[in-house]
Design a protein around this motif. Structure first.
Motif, PDB file in Angstrom:
ATOM      1  N   GLY A 296       0.776  -1.149  -0.055  1.00 40.53           N
ATOM      2  CA  GLY A 296      -0.072  -0.037  -0.227  1.00 40.53           C
ATOM      3  C   GLY A 296       0.728   1.341   0.032  1.00 40.53           C
ATOM      4  O   GLY A 296       0.690   2.239  -0.770  1.00 40.53           O
ATOM      5  N   ILE A 297       1.971   1.172   0.812  1.00 42.77           N
ATOM      6  CA  ILE A 297       2.797   2.392   0.916  1.00 42.77           C
ATOM      7  C   ILE A 297       3.499   2.534  -0.506  1.00 42.77           C
ATOM      8  O   ILE A 297       3.530   3.740  -0.895  1.00 42.77           O
ATOM      9  CB  ILE A 297       3.562   2.488   2.073  1.00 42.77           C
ATOM     10  CG1 ILE A 297       2.695   2.592   3.498  1.00 42.77           C
ATOM     11  CG2 ILE A 297       4.762   3.640   2.213  1.00 42.77           C
ATOM     12  CD1 ILE A 297       3.777   2.036   4.884  1.00 42.77           C
TER      13      ILE A 297
ATOM     14  N   LEU B  32       0.135 -13.431   0.543  1.00 48.18           N
ATOM     15  CA  LEU B  32       0.303 -12.546  -0.556  1.00 48.18           C
ATOM     16  C   LEU B  32      -1.504 -12.458  -1.360  1.00 48.18           C
ATOM     17  O   LEU B  32      -1.679 -11.212  -1.512  1.00 48.18           O
ATOM     18  CB  LEU B  32       0.956 -13.122  -1.486  1.00 48.18           C
ATOM     19  CG  LEU B  32       1.444 -12.034  -2.746  1.00 48.18           C
ATOM     20  CD1 LEU B  32       2.473 -11.118  -2.219  1.00 48.18           C
ATOM     21  CD2 LEU B  32       2.533 -13.091  -3.870  1.00 48.18           C
ATOM     22  N   THR B  33      -1.925 -13.755  -1.301  1.00 49.98           N
ATOM     23  CA  THR B  33      -3.295 -13.538  -1.797  1.00 49.98           C
ATOM     24  C   THR B  33      -4.167 -12.586  -0.839  1.00 49.98           C
ATOM     25  O   THR B  33      -5.199 -11.607  -1.380  1.00 49.98           O
ATOM     26  CB  THR B  33      -4.014 -14.920  -1.737  1.00 49.98           C
ATOM     27  OG1 THR B  33      -3.104 -15.733  -2.389  1.00 49.98           O
ATOM     28  CG2 THR B  33      -5.404 -14.867  -2.475  1.00 49.98           C
ATOM     29  N   LEU B  34      -4.039 -12.732   0.502  1.00 43.92           N
ATOM     30  CA  LEU B  34      -5.025 -12.201   1.182  1.00 43.92           C
ATOM     31  C   LEU B  34      -4.696 -10.631   1.395  1.00 43.92           C
ATOM     32  O   LEU B  34      -5.523  -9.674   1.650  1.00 43.92           O
ATOM     33  CB  LEU B  34      -4.658 -12.520   2.750  1.00 43.92           C
ATOM     34  CG  LEU B  34      -5.807 -12.226   3.807  1.00 43.92           C
ATOM     35  CD1 LEU B  34      -7.191 -12.403   3.245  1.00 43.92           C
ATOM     36  CD2 LEU B  34      -5.503 -13.036   5.043  1.00 43.92           C
ATOM     37  N   SER B  35      -3.347 -10.253   0.938  1.00 46.78           N
ATOM     38  CA  SER B  35      -3.040  -8.796   1.185  1.00 46.78           C
ATOM     39  C   SER B  35      -3.294  -7.946  -0.124  1.00 46.78           C
ATOM     40  O   SER B  35      -3.200  -6.871  -0.051  1.00 46.78           O
ATOM     41  CB  SER B  35      -1.414  -8.660   1.395  1.00 46.78           C
ATOM     42  OG  SER B  35      -0.734  -9.291   0.164  1.00 46.78           O
ATOM     43  N   ILE B  36      -3.481  -8.471  -1.086  1.00 44.83           N
ATOM     44  CA  ILE B  36      -3.751  -7.810  -2.482  1.00 44.83           C
ATOM     45  C   ILE B  36      -4.728  -6.615  -2.467  1.00 44.83           C
ATOM     46  O   ILE B  36      -4.656  -5.779  -2.710  1.00 44.83           O
ATOM     47  CB  ILE B  36      -3.973  -8.794  -3.714  1.00 44.83           C
ATOM     48  CG1 ILE B  36      -2.292  -9.750  -3.935  1.00 44.83           C
ATOM     49  CG2 ILE B  36      -4.283  -8.097  -4.940  1.00 44.83           C
ATOM     50  CD1 ILE B  36      -2.788 -10.771  -4.977  1.00 44.83           C
ATOM     51  N   HIS B  37      -5.957  -7.186  -2.229  1.00 47.42           N
ATOM     52  CA  HIS B  37      -7.058  -6.273  -2.143  1.00 47.42           C
ATOM     53  C   HIS B  37      -6.691  -5.209  -1.188  1.00 47.42           C
ATOM     54  O   HIS B  37      -6.895  -3.798  -1.434  1.00 47.42           O
ATOM     55  CB  HIS B  37      -8.523  -6.955  -1.866  1.00 47.42           C
ATOM     56  CG  HIS B  37      -9.352  -6.147  -1.841  1.00 47.42           C
ATOM     57  ND1 HIS B  37     -10.094  -5.958  -3.194  1.00 47.42           N
ATOM     58  CD2 HIS B  37     -10.311  -5.373  -1.181  1.00 47.42           C
ATOM     59  CE1 HIS B  37     -11.138  -5.006  -2.998  1.00 47.42           C
ATOM     60  NE2 HIS B  37     -11.492  -4.802  -1.836  1.00 47.42           N
ATOM     61  N   PRO B  38      -6.543  -5.430   0.087  1.00 51.43           N
ATOM     62  CA  PRO B  38      -6.387  -4.325   1.116  1.00 51.43           C
ATOM     63  C   PRO B  38      -5.276  -3.516   0.642  1.00 51.43           C
ATOM     64  O   PRO B  38      -5.311  -2.431   1.014  1.00 51.43           O
ATOM     65  CB  PRO B  38      -6.040  -4.933   2.558  1.00 51.43           C
ATOM     66  CG  PRO B  38      -5.981  -6.487   2.102  1.00 51.43           C
ATOM     67  CD  PRO B  38      -6.669  -6.774   1.055  1.00 51.43           C
ATOM     68  N   GLY B  39      -4.138  -4.073   0.245  1.00 53.57           N
ATOM     69  CA  GLY B  39      -3.010  -3.469  -0.281  1.00 53.57           C
ATOM     70  C   GLY B  39      -3.396  -2.412  -1.340  1.00 53.57           C
ATOM     71  O   GLY B  39      -2.928  -1.109  -1.263  1.00 53.57           O
ATOM     72  N   ALA B  40      -4.110  -2.713  -2.168  1.00 48.84           N
ATOM     73  CA  ALA B  40      -4.593  -1.873  -3.222  1.00 48.84           C
ATOM     74  C   ALA B  40      -5.556  -0.582  -2.757  1.00 48.84           C
ATOM     75  O   ALA B  40      -5.274   0.584  -3.017  1.00 48.84           O
ATOM     76  CB  ALA B  40      -5.161  -2.546  -4.376  1.00 48.84           C
ATOM     77  N   VAL B  41      -6.550  -1.006  -1.718  1.00 43.78           N
ATOM     78  CA  VAL B  41      -7.267  -0.152  -1.201  1.00 43.78           C
ATOM     79  C   VAL B  41      -6.485   1.082  -0.407  1.00 43.78           C
ATOM     80  O   VAL B  41      -6.629   2.017  -0.581  1.00 43.78           O
ATOM     81  CB  VAL B  41      -8.350  -0.565  -0.335  1.00 43.78           C
ATOM     82  CG1 VAL B  41      -9.091   0.402   0.249  1.00 43.78           C
ATOM     83  CG2 VAL B  41      -9.246  -1.571  -1.385  1.00 43.78           C
ATOM     84  N   LEU B  42      -5.246   0.564   0.406  1.00 41.89           N
ATOM     85  CA  LEU B  42      -4.641   1.384   0.988  1.00 41.89           C
ATOM     86  C   LEU B  42      -3.849   2.326   0.094  1.00 41.89           C
ATOM     87  O   LEU B  42      -3.569   3.337   0.493  1.00 41.89           O
ATOM     88  CB  LEU B  42      -3.600   0.707   1.887  1.00 41.89           C
ATOM     89  CG  LEU B  42      -2.773   1.171   2.845  1.00 41.89           C
ATOM     90  CD1 LEU B  42      -3.717   1.988   3.768  1.00 41.89           C
ATOM     91  CD2 LEU B  42      -1.572   0.059   3.533  1.00 41.89           C
TER      92      LEU B  42
END
Lengths: 318, 322
Positions: A117-118, A190-200
């Motif tokens: 995200g950052i 990695l799978t779990l982090s993709i969506h929240p990473g993009a929203v962040l």
């Protein structure tokens, strides 16, 4: 300040109590019976009405709802979450067994999504009207719209089947067989982090856009501070609050389990446990798991509120 | 302390949408000295708003195209499918991409993948439109009415909305779906039960901003009743942000439907559904990866196109876009 914290804790207690009562009554009021479901696949005659009734009575399900709830609360005060109606195992053991994989996955996904995200947030806000900024924007748009089941399957296909680098399913307890345990964690996290990473990334972009127009940023530039230093010293610090809020919400959500990712990767997490319990009407397990997930969610958000105070001293005087 | 959290819980988009209203209302103030024609408050404001809405958005027609294409595919799907998506032919199972008669190959029952993808668009679009219509109508009415009348009912309903929003949507949707059991009707019910809150909060905040505006006061002064004011003066003026939110919502509904379908809580076989196809194709990832990859791409591109639509509708308050 102190009274605010105490008030907040009391509010959390009330919220948890109302959540538990809502779940307790809703699961009992909707159609579906735990013992009928249990015997639905059995030979004819194995679960006759009289036998089912005796099981009901043994579990105390024939008593009035409020009496049952009072009994449940009484047991809860002794730290007893009851036993699963399906397997007969104590609920606390079932939750405990699924806790380590859940927290591992949640923690790893949180760290990955913060990093992504950052990184992408900076790329988006610095790369406006440049080709790499547009590319990052397209990647973020794609990631926001990607279903996590599809993301997991794509990652399994690329890294598991085509390249053969990583295992594609299952959980190995940390510390038992290095490096198998972390290797099993990579793809699910990695799978779990993709969506929240993009929203962040989007969140950071929109916050940076406002912060970078502030007077103190212009002052910093004017006195000769370079871009990197402006970002690290001035701008990014002021986007910390929304990031903390977001991270807390995400981690709180993950702590209750991530059902899709757990299903794709056969990960023994709390999410799947809870969903199966709901589908089977395993009342005690539903209550225990939702109580745990709700408490974790509230506690993490409470920690986030305390972190605001640490991050932004102005808030301490309100 | 609670405000910071609910702020993040709401979509950023919803926030910027709400901001645009007051600026527009200010721009619409009458020129000093000009005699005020009471008619402009009734017809002019309303028509002006709708007209602006359409004219402004016409310039972003490029962003409309993908969403319109998807809607069209969903609507006329049965007329354009090359094969019947339900016809099984076990002797043609798992054909690769580019096989004669099956441009994207076939699944494990020998059903044509392209036809199933096109029918899947129908399923997804139908689910999305149904949920958005139900949740949008219910939520907007509740939000607009509570915002307009205020009072005890308002605070009770908003408390309920806060409680519903406090817990993460995906988890709540799964819980309710597991409770209600699988099936299309239950899926729509689940997502409506959880989805109306967003519309209610947005509509309420918009109404609160707008209800003290002069044209509302003028309408009341000429004797319009509450119903007339709500439906003919207020609702047309808050329609823009709500439409933009609805476009965003269709996208997220389709995304959640795919996840729930994948888990088996949504549409049931043999109906072609992208989430279900994802789950069925997962078993053949090694021999026929296209069975899982194409449904994933279909969901992603569909959601992206509705998000693009939402952004186009929301672009109004960015001066460079309008």
């Amino acid at each position: 300040m102190q009274t605010a914290v105490i008030k907040r804790l009391a509010e959390m207690g009330v919220a948890l109590l109302s959540l538990s009562f809502a779940i307790f009554s809703v699961v009992r009021l909707v159609p579906g019976d735990p013992f009928q479901i249990l015997f639905s696949g059995a030979a004819p005659g194995a679960g006759d009405a009289g036998f089912l009734q005796s099981l009901h009575n043994a579990a105390g399900l024939d008593r009035p709802l409020l009496v049952q709830y009072a009994g449940y609360l009484g047991q809860l005060l002794h730290g007893n979450l009851g036993v699963s109606l399906r397997s007969g195992e104590p609920v606390i053991l079932l939750i405990g067994r699924h806790l380590a994989p859940t927290l591992e996955l949640a923690g790893a996904a949180l760290i990955l999504s913060l990093g992504m995200g950052i990184f992408f947030g900076l790329a988006l806000s610095l790369g406006r009207k440049r080709w790499w900024g547009e590319l990052a924007g397209a990647a973020v748009s794609f990631a926001v719209a990607l279903p996590s089941a599809g993301a997991g399957i794509l990652l399994i296909y690329i890294f598991g089947l085509q390249l053969g680098w990583l295992p594609t399913f299952g959980w190995v307890a940390q510390g038992w067989s290095w490096p198998e345990a972390p290797r099993h964690l990579i793809l699910p996290a990695l799978t779990l982090s993709i969506h929240p990473g993009a929203v962040l990334a989007r969140l950071i972009e929109s916050n940076l856009a406002t912060v970078l127009e502030e007077d103190y940023v212009r002052t910093a530039y004017a006195k000769g501070v370079g871009l990197v230093r402006v970002l690290t010293r001035h701008a990014l610090k002021n986007t910390a609050l929304p990031v903390v809020t977001f991270a807390a919400l995400e981690f709180g959500t993950f702590a209750g389990g991530a059902v899709v990712v757990e299903t794709v990767f056969s990960w023994p997490g709390l999410g799947r446990l809870l969903v199966d319990a709901v589908a089977n009407r395993d009342y005690a397990l539903i209550q225990g798991a939702t109580l745990f997930a709700g408490a974790a969610f509230l506690a993490i958000n409470f920690c986030a509120d305390l972190m605001y105070l640490a991050l932004d001293p102005r808030l301490r005087y309100e | 302390m609670m405000t910071t959290k609910s702020m993040a819980a709401e979509l950023m988009a919803a926030k910027s949408m709400a901001n645009s209203i007051s600026a527009r209302a200010m721009a619409a103030e009458t020129v000093p000295g000009k005699p005020i024609d009471p008619g402009i408050f009734d017809r002019g404001e309303r028509m002006g708003e709708l007209h602006l809405f359409l004219r402004c958005r016409r310039r972003h027609w490029l962003r409309w195209i993908p969403a319109i294409l998807i809607l069209a595919v969903g609507l006329i799907g049965p007329a354009i499918v090359p094969q019947n998506p339900y016809t099984m032919a076990l002797n043609h199972a798992l054909l690769p991409v580019g096989s004669p008669g099956h441009p994207l190959g076939t699944d494990d029952y020998g059903r044509d993948l392209l036809s199933r993808l096109i029918f899947g668009a129908r399923t997804s679009v139908w689910l999305g439109v149904m949920v958005v219509a139900c949740a949008g109508a219910f939520g907007t009415l509740i939000g607009a009415a509570t915002g307009y009348f205020g009072g005890l009912v308002d605070s009770v309903i908003m408390r309920l909305a806060d409680a519903l929003l406090a817990f993460p949507l995906a988890v709540a949707a799964l819980f309710v779906a597991a409770l209600l059991g699988p099936g299309t009707g239950n899926l729509i019910l689940t997502l409506t039960l959880l989805g109306w809150v967003g519309y209610a909060r947005l509509a309420r905040s918009l109404v609160l901003r707008i209800k003290s505006e002069r044209f509302v006061e003028a309408a009341r002064a000429v004797g319009a009743g509450s119903g007339r004011i709500l439906f003919r003066h207020i609702l047309p003026n808050i329609a823009g942000p709500l439409a933009s939110y609805a476009a965003l919502h269709i996208g997220s509904v389709i995304l959640i439907c795919a996840e729930l379908g994948f888990l088996g809580f949504g549409v049931q076989p043999p109906t072609p559904d992208w989430g279900l196809m994802l789950n069925e194709g997962r078993a053949y990832l090694r021999v026929a990866p296209q069975l899982a990859i194409f449904p994933t791409l279909a969901v992603t591109l569909t959601v992206m196109s509705f998000q693009g639509l939402a952004r186009a509708w929301n672009g109004r308050n960015h001066s460079e876009r309008c």
